[in-house]
Design an enzyme around this catalytic site. Structure first.
Site, mmCIF file in Angstrom:
data_model
loop_
_atom_site.group_PDB
_atom_site.id
_atom_site.type_symbol
_atom_site.label_atom_id
_atom_site.label_comp_id
_atom_site.label_asym_id
_atom_site.label_seq_id
_atom_site.Cartn_x
_atom_site.Cartn_y
_atom_site.Cartn_z
ATOM 1 N N PHE A 1 -5.153 3.301 14.484
ATOM 2 C CA PHE A 1 -5.397 4.305 13.455
ATOM 3 C C PHE A 1 -6.353 3.716 12.436
ATOM 4 C CE2 PHE A 1 -2.592 8.101 13.564
ATOM 5 C CZ PHE A 1 -2.056 7.882 14.821
ATOM 6 N N ASN B 1 0.856 -1.184 0.000
ATOM 7 C CA ASN B 1 0.000 0.000 0.000
ATOM 8 C C ASN B 1 0.899 1.243 0.000
ATOM 9 O OD1 ASN B 1 0.546 0.796 2.880
ATOM 10 N ND2 ASN B 1 -0.303 -1.255 3.196
ATOM 11 N N PRO C 1 -3.209 -11.912 10.583
ATOM 12 C CA PRO C 1 -3.608 -11.683 11.982
ATOM 13 C C PRO C 1 -3.714 -10.186 12.246
ATOM 14 C CG PRO C 1 -1.314 -12.418 11.848
ATOM 15 C CD PRO C 1 -1.882 -12.507 10.465
ATOM 16 N N ASP C 2 -4.662 -9.788 13.097
ATOM 17 C CA ASP C 2 -4.880 -8.374 13.401
ATOM 18 C C ASP C 2 -4.128 -8.022 14.690
ATOM 19 O OD1 ASP C 2 -6.009 -5.903 14.300
ATOM 20 O OD2 ASP C 2 -7.596 -6.205 12.818
ATOM 21 N N LYS D 1 -15.438 0.374 13.650
ATOM 22 C CA LYS D 1 -14.124 -0.248 13.863
ATOM 23 C C LYS D 1 -13.746 -0.219 15.332
ATOM 24 C CE LYS D 1 -11.307 -0.045 10.508
ATOM 25 N NZ LYS D 1 -10.427 0.464 9.476
ATOM 26 N N LYS E 1 -12.612 -3.543 17.158
ATOM 27 C CA LYS E 1 -11.223 -3.729 17.598
ATOM 28 C C LYS E 1 -11.076 -3.645 19.119
ATOM 29 C CE LYS E 1 -9.084 -3.026 13.336
ATOM 30 N NZ LYS E 1 -7.895 -3.621 12.716
ATOM 31 N N ASP F 1 -4.269 -6.362 5.100
ATOM 32 C CA ASP F 1 -5.301 -7.193 5.724
ATOM 33 C C ASP F 1 -5.236 -8.625 5.208
ATOM 34 O OD1 ASP F 1 -6.369 -5.293 7.403
ATOM 35 O OD2 ASP F 1 -7.626 -4.439 5.822
#
Ligand code: C5P
Length: 402
Positions: free
Chosen positions: A326, A210, A308-309, A340, A344, A280
């Site tokens: 963020f 990105n 994995p997050d 979100k 999260k 992601d």
């Protein structure tokens, strides 16, 4: 408002070959809005002309105890009277020795003996002079007297030798000065910061990535260091050197960022600020060899699998530690940010809209809205990323010090 705007800096230039680099220091400080008064030793003026220093600082240059540049016979007392900071760059072995011994035989040494405010020394000299036990002894003495040092870097020296002794980079000197003047609101805290993009390999040649440049994370890292925190910076591929003083690790993929972040977190951090633009998804079966073009088939299907997050994992295991995320969105940022935040479960989510040309990837500015875990919401005006970082660190310090 810019940190340096209106700050009064007295810059002492000593007589070493690095004296010419003081010119850049004056220019950079003035560009930031500081008022710079130059004091040059007699030997410094052998290396750089008084006229250049005067023209660049727009102030009279002071160098002689007995012939004051202005009608003031007490230069050594008055010059530093209203100074916010005194910087010695380059600081020679000679001046360090005189300071350590408490000598006052010229304008600079007399001035320094009469000054007890914030003082930053940036030494530059030949490697053997720097490493000589006498110089190192003087540096130790001056450190215990409260002088802050930004050590010389290594590289090729003007004398033709290689080694430690080059004047630190101008941005590092300025950052060290800013740090010296900053309140240590994060003293005793260790923070995990993630920054930059991740690269998810398709084959040994190609990857999915990105546009993140890491700028926001770098600003936050510098602000946290200035506030006295220890920082572990786990970052993806970016074109910047990690800020001076951070423990940093460069990773490539989201999975690497995940394992390194968990390891750093478990080593004991009181908070995490996750600015990284983590991929992601990653290719489910990256190829061992380069993927070949198939002329018979214009389409190529890729199967991706979720990464994995890091944010969600740390927030779940936070145990009272502060976890900040963020969220960069493309439109509908506030609404998506609120969703979100719930998903999260972090303590603070900083959202911005990538459709705004002044916010997001690669820009120097950002317009953010803060969503707190307790439901509070706060929108900030468009600010430099540096200022967003400074204000965020203040907000996070309140949460950490509760
Ligand atoms: O879900 P999304 O990627 O939009 O969330 C952004 C936030 O989550 C950022 O703070 C980012 O660093 C973090 N994140 C993460 N691990 C991921 C994806 C995002 O920590 N795999």
């Amino acid at each position: 408002m810019n940190f340096w705007a209106g700050k009064k800096i007295v810059l002492i230039i000593c007589g070493g070959i690095a004296a010419y680099r003081a010119i850049d220091l004056i220019r950079s400080l003035r560009k930031e809005g500081a008022v710079v008064t130059v004091v040059a030793t007699k030997s410094a003026l052998e290396f750089v002309g008084k006229l250049s220093l005067q023209a660049l600082s727009s102030e009279p240059v002071h160098s002689d105890l007995f012939t004051p540049a202005m009608s003031d016979a007490m230069d050594h007392i008055h010059l530093t009277k209203n100074a916010d900071l005194v910087v010695i760059a380059p600081a020679t072995a000679n001046l360090l020795a005189k300071m350590a011994a408490g000598m006052a035989d010229d304008l600079t040494s007399s001035m320094l003996l009469a000054y007890n405010g914030p003082l930053l020394a940036a030494p530059a000299m030949n490697t053997r002079m720097w490493q000589h036990s006498a110089t190192q002894r003087n540096v130790q003495q001056l450190k215990s007297d409260g002088v802050e040092f930004i050590n010389p870097s290594s590289g090729s020296l003007a004398c033709g030798e290689d080694g430690e002794g080059r004047l630190a980079a101008i941005e590092e000197i300025i950052e060290a000065g800013r740090s010296l003047l900053s309140k240590k609101i994060l003293k005793g805290h260790r923070l995990l910061i993630t920054a930059g993009p991740t690269h998810e390999a398709l084959d040994p040649v190609r990857y999915i990535a990105n546009h993140s440049t890491g700028k926001m994370g770098w600003s936050i890292c510098r602000a946290a260091l200035r506030a006295g925190a220890e920082v572990v910076l786990i970052h993806g591929p970016v074109n910047m050197e990690p800020p001076h003083g951070a423990e940093s690790r460069r990773v490539t993929s989201a999975q690497e960022m995940f394992t390194n972040s968990i390891e750093a977190w478990q080593r004991g951090c009181s908070g995490a600020i996750l600015t990284a633009a983590v991929g992601d998804y990653r290719p489910l079966h990256p190829k061992a060899g380069k993927i070949k073009k198939d002329p018979a088939n214009p389409e190529l299907a890729l199967t991706l699998t979720a990464n994995p997050d890091i944010l969600a994992t740390l927030a779940k295991e936070s145990g009272g530690k502060v976890v900040v995320g963020f969220a960069a969105e493309t439109g509908n940022a506030l609404e998506l940010g609120r969703e979100k935040m719930v998903r999260k479960g972090c303590d603070l989510l900083v959202i911005n809209d990538l459709l705004d040309p002044k916010s997001g990837f690669g820009t120097d500015t950002n317009q953010v809205t803060l969503l707190y875990g307790d439901g509070r919401e706060e929108s900030w005006p468009l600010l430099s990323k540096d200022m967003v970082a400074e204000k965020l660190i203040q907000a996070i310090a309140i949460m950490l010090n509760k």
